[in-house]
Design an enzyme around this catalytic site. Structure first.
Site, PDB file in Angstrom:
ATOM      1  N   ASP A  60       0.879  -1.168   0.000  1.00 52.88           N
ATOM      2  CA  ASP A  60       0.000   0.000   0.000  1.00 52.88           C
ATOM      3  C   ASP A  60       0.917   1.219   0.000  1.00 52.88           C
ATOM      4  O   ASP A  60       1.658   1.439   0.972  1.00 52.88           O
ATOM      5  CB  ASP A  60      -0.891  -0.022   1.254  1.00 52.88           C
ATOM      6  N   SER A 139      -1.183  14.049 -14.002  1.00 50.42           N
ATOM      7  CA  SER A 139      -2.365  14.032 -14.871  1.00 50.42           C
ATOM      8  C   SER A 139      -2.572  15.435 -15.428  1.00 50.42           C
ATOM      9  O   SER A 139      -2.091  16.427 -14.848  1.00 50.42           O
ATOM     10  CB  SER A 139      -3.581  13.642 -14.030  1.00 50.42           C
ATOM     11  N   TYR A 152      -8.656  14.772  -6.396  1.00 51.11           N
ATOM     12  CA  TYR A 152      -7.711  14.121  -7.324  1.00 51.11           C
ATOM     13  C   TYR A 152      -6.845  15.176  -8.019  1.00 51.11           C
ATOM     14  O   TYR A 152      -5.624  15.037  -8.091  1.00 51.11           O
ATOM     15  CB  TYR A 152      -8.509  13.295  -8.333  1.00 51.11           C
ATOM     16  N   LYS A 156      -2.756  15.589  -7.857  1.00 49.92           N
ATOM     17  CA  LYS A 156      -1.888  15.492  -9.032  1.00 49.92           C
ATOM     18  C   LYS A 156      -1.063  16.762  -9.215  1.00 49.92           C
ATOM     19  O   LYS A 156       0.054  16.718  -9.745  1.00 49.92           O
ATOM     20  CB  LYS A 156      -2.726  15.185 -10.274  1.00 49.92           C
TER      21      LYS A 156
HETATM   22  N1  LIG Z   1      -6.787   6.400 -16.709  1.00 47.67           N
HETATM   23  C1  LIG Z   1      -6.689   7.706 -16.969  1.00 47.67           C
HETATM   24  O1  LIG Z   1      -7.478   8.269 -17.749  1.00 47.67           O
HETATM   25  C2  LIG Z   1      -5.585   8.524 -16.336  1.00 47.67           C
HETATM   26  C3  LIG Z   1      -5.401   9.835 -16.771  1.00 47.67           C
HETATM   27  C4  LIG Z   1      -4.373  10.593 -16.222  1.00 47.67           C
HETATM   28  C5  LIG Z   1      -3.541  10.048 -15.279  1.00 47.67           C
HETATM   29  N2  LIG Z   1      -3.732   8.756 -14.869  1.00 47.67           N
HETATM   30  C6  LIG Z   1      -2.821   8.218 -13.861  1.00 47.67           C
HETATM   31  O2  LIG Z   1      -2.183   7.058 -14.387  1.00 47.67           O
HETATM   32  C7  LIG Z   1      -1.796   6.203 -13.286  1.00 47.67           C
HETATM   33  C8  LIG Z   1      -2.235   4.787 -13.579  1.00 47.67           C
HETATM   34  O3  LIG Z   1      -3.661   4.733 -13.560  1.00 47.67           O
HETATM   35  P1  LIG Z   1      -4.513   3.651 -14.377  1.00 47.67           P
HETATM   36  O4  LIG Z   1      -5.389   4.404 -15.271  1.00 47.67           O
HETATM   37  O5  LIG Z   1      -3.616   2.600 -14.925  1.00 47.67           O
HETATM   38  O6  LIG Z   1      -5.426   3.081 -13.184  1.00 47.67           O
HETATM   39  P2  LIG Z   1      -5.838   1.603 -12.750  1.00 47.67           P
HETATM   40  O7  LIG Z   1      -6.954   1.814 -11.779  1.00 47.67           O
HETATM   41  O8  LIG Z   1      -6.041   0.719 -13.919  1.00 47.67           O
HETATM   42  O9  LIG Z   1      -4.548   1.079 -11.967  1.00 47.67           O
HETATM   43  C9  LIG Z   1      -4.161   1.623 -10.731  1.00 47.67           C
HETATM   44  C10 LIG Z   1      -3.492   0.525  -9.905  1.00 47.67           C
HETATM   45  O10 LIG Z   1      -3.092   1.103  -8.663  1.00 47.67           O
HETATM   46  C11 LIG Z   1      -3.416   0.190  -7.620  1.00 47.67           C
HETATM   47  N3  LIG Z   1      -3.564   0.924  -6.355  1.00 47.67           N
HETATM   48  C12 LIG Z   1      -4.590   1.736  -5.980  1.00 47.67           C
HETATM   49  N4  LIG Z   1      -4.359   2.201  -4.736  1.00 47.67           N
HETATM   50  C13 LIG Z   1      -3.166   1.688  -4.326  1.00 47.67           C
HETATM   51  C14 LIG Z   1      -2.382   1.814  -3.153  1.00 47.67           C
HETATM   52  N5  LIG Z   1      -2.794   2.545  -2.097  1.00 47.67           N
HETATM   53  N6  LIG Z   1      -1.190   1.169  -3.091  1.00 47.67           N
HETATM   54  C15 LIG Z   1      -0.767   0.399  -4.133  1.00 47.67           C
HETATM   55  N7  LIG Z   1      -1.469   0.223  -5.259  1.00 47.67           N
HETATM   56  C16 LIG Z   1      -2.650   0.870  -5.354  1.00 47.67           C
HETATM   57  C17 LIG Z   1      -4.698  -0.485  -8.075  1.00 47.67           C
HETATM   58  O11 LIG Z   1      -4.904  -1.716  -7.397  1.00 47.67           O
HETATM   59  C18 LIG Z   1      -4.440  -0.644  -9.573  1.00 47.67           C
HETATM   60  O12 LIG Z   1      -3.807  -1.885  -9.845  1.00 47.67           O
HETATM   61  C19 LIG Z   1      -2.435   6.827 -12.037  1.00 47.67           C
HETATM   62  O13 LIG Z   1      -1.469   7.591 -11.351  1.00 47.67           O
HETATM   63  C20 LIG Z   1      -3.497   7.746 -12.604  1.00 47.67           C
HETATM   64  O14 LIG Z   1      -3.817   8.792 -11.732  1.00 47.67           O
HETATM   65  C21 LIG Z   1      -4.730   7.978 -15.372  1.00 47.67           C
END
Ligand SMILES: NC(=O)c1ccc[n+]([C@@H]2O[C@H](COP(=O)([O-])OP(=O)(O)OC[C@H]3O[C@@H](n4cnc5c(N)ncnc54)[C@H](O)[C@@H]3O)[C@@H](O)[C@H]2O)c1
Length: 255
Positions: A60, A139, A152, A156
């Site tokens: 975590d 982000s 959020y 970020k």
């Molecule tokens: N998906 C989008 O549109 C988007 C856009 C901009 C930025 N992001 C960023 O990209 C990154 C990846 O996101 P994603 O879209 O692959 O999301 P996702 O939800 O598919 O994956 C996130 C992963 O983080 C894990 N996680 C959550 N809380 C946790 C914790 N406390 N400790 C350890 N693991 C934890 C989850 O179990 C999951 O496997 C993130 O930082 C997100 O903010 C995503």
């Protein structure tokens, strides 16, 4: 010879979405990858799929002891840390009016404090190793404003400020430790596509009926992983403190 051959890379949130793609790509390019996540089954399955080059650690990112454990196990198993990809995060939908103190603190604890802890322990491990690269997933929500992502967006933006401070510190310490942030708009991952939809509240982020708009806003996880790989590799050795947008011209407009 891979582009990150023999580098030891920790990827948080590596069990899903972008983190999973990062792990697969870096492993293909020769890295030894440490996948960490709260999601144990998916993380273990991915490490097994990659093979001896990979290790999964239940973690975590909001826990300081968790970070100490990840750095210690990585060092014991692979000899040190070269790359840290702070990727795990949570997304909660709420405007400034709807955001409670509890929700605010829940998001900051993971998305902001979790990244600080990773950078703190990761930086010290890289200092002991003589160099390294930290890649922080921020982000476009941390640059622009998204009304329904209040906590959020703030978390970020904190990641971007944290990144710049670390880059300044390593520069003035004359250490080859780089720290950069990545700012995507939308990515096709469970984070946004699994968000609950309120039919009375049309989403400005996702609109399943408008294919052209979706194509313009949402990239594939590999589009992000390609930049993560570049920032992890020595190809980017003079890039430090950069805020890299992957947003298909989000800030551009027609006049
Ligand atoms: N998906 C989008 O549109 C988007 C856009 C901009 C930025 N992001 C960023 O990209 C990154 C990846 O996101 P994603 O879209 O692959 O999301 P996702 O939800 O598919 O994956 C996130 C992963 O983080 C894990 N996680 C959550 N809380 C946790 C914790 N406390 N400790 C350890 N693991 C934890 C989850 O179990 C999951 O496997 C993130 O930082 C997100 O903010 C995503």
């Amino acid at each position: 010879m891979g582009r990150v051959q023999d580098k030891v890379c920790i990827i948080t949130g590596g069990a899903s979405g972008v983190g999973k793609e990062d792990a697969l790509l870096m492993a293909r390019e020769g890295a030894r990858v440490v996948i960490t996540d709260v999601s144990v089954d998916a993380g273990e399955a991915l490490a097994k799929q990659i093979g001896d080059q990979a290790m999964f650690i239940q973690h975590d990112i909001a826990s300081e002891d968790g970070w100490k454990n990840v750095i210690a196990k990585t060092t014991e198993h692979f000899g040190g840390v070269d790359v840290l990809v702070n990727n795990a995060a949570i997304l909660k939908q709420a405007t400034i009016e709807e955001t409670t103190l509890e929700l605010w603190e829940q998001v900051q604890k993971v998305n902001s404090t979790g990244y600080f802890l990773g950078c703190h322990y990761g930086y010290m491990a890289m200092k002991a190793r003589g160099g390294g690269s930290i890649v922080n997933m921020s982000s476009m929500a941390g640059i622009g404003g998204v009304s329904s992502f209040c906590a959020y967006s703030a978390s970020k933006a904190a990641v971007a400020g944290l990144t710049r401070s670390i880059a300044a510190h390593s520069r003035f310490q004359h250490l080859p430790i780089r720290c950069n942030s990545i700012h995507p708009d939308g990515i096709k991952t469970p984070m946004v596509f699994n968000l609950p939809r309120d039919p009375n509240k049309p989403s400005t982020v996702r609109d399943g009926n408008d294919a052209k708009r979706l194509m313009a806003r949402f990239c594939e996880p590999t589009d992000i992983a390609n930049l993560v790989l570049f920032l992890a590799s020595d190809e980017s050795k003079f890039i430090n403190g950069a805020e890299m947008r992957i947003d298909n011209g989000y800030l551009m407009w027609a006049d």
